[in-house]
Design a protein around this motif. Structure first.
Motif: not given
Length: 202
Positions: A16, A21, A24, A60, A64-65, A100-101
């Motif tokens: 991460d 995020w 997410e 993360g 982006y994740v 995005t979530k």
């Protein structure tokens, strides 16, 4: 004190890289929790395994994740969502990136399909097999083998890995004189069946 805990948290999850995020990541975890995969921490990050074999990972990044599949190369990927993060180097690993979530939530059903296919592939034993290293004998080393039959016969009794250790030790020398000195050093070892690094092995 607060900064200390923030540093500790980052240290605990090096995948991460942004800390941007959390929602997410939690949603991805909730989706994966619907499967039989077991959540583990490896190399400081979140990994999902089947019979202790790596299947998925999440992390993360700045933009982006990602949900990555260890043997993603075997997935059908009919939706064309997977990417190779390191083209030409990475062979099996494939990433699915989200911004995005809402995007993750919208694709939940498809994410589960991909994960279940990855699980089925793992159960079927689909995996990239590590390539066997080729033992390359230099002209200098070959000439030494050709000149001494006993040396050549003894050298053949070693495993490919131990042979490569001798070969690399000789070939790492830049000067011919150094190569000759090293050859004189290893010859008795080879004839006695002693590997170059045996003394360091338990």
């Amino acid at each position: 004190m607060v900064n200390f805990f923030i540093m500790e948290e980052k240290k605990k999850n090096p995948w991460d890289k942004s800390g941007l995020w959390p929602e997410e990541m939690d949603l991805l975890k909730a989706i994966i929790a619907q499967t039989e995969l077991v959540e583990m921490t490896k190399w400081g990050g979140t990994v999902y395994t089947l019979d202790k074999k790596n299947v998925l990972g999440i992390g993360g990044f700045k933009n982006y994740v990602a949900l990555w599949f260890w043997n993603g190369v075997f997935l059908k990927d009919e939706a064309k969502v997977l990417v190779n993060a390191n083209e030409g180097v990475t062979k099996g690993l494939r990433q699915w990136r989200f911004n995005t979530k809402a995007e993750i939530a919208r694709h939940e059903k498809m994410i589960l399909q991909y994960i279940r296919e990855a699980i089925a592939n793992e159960k079927a034993g689909l995996a990239i097999k590590p390539e066997k290293k080729q033992t390359v004998v230099s002209a200098f080393f070959q000439s030494a083998l050709d000149a001494d039959k006993a040396f050549a016969t003894a050298f053949e009794t070693f495993t490919p890995g131990k042979q490569r250790e001798f070969l690399e030790y000789i070939d790492a020398a830049k000067r011919e004189e150094t190569k000759l000195q090293r050859m004189e050093k290893i010859k008795p070892m080879v004839l006695e069946g002693i590997g170059l690094n045996d003394k360091y092995r338990k």
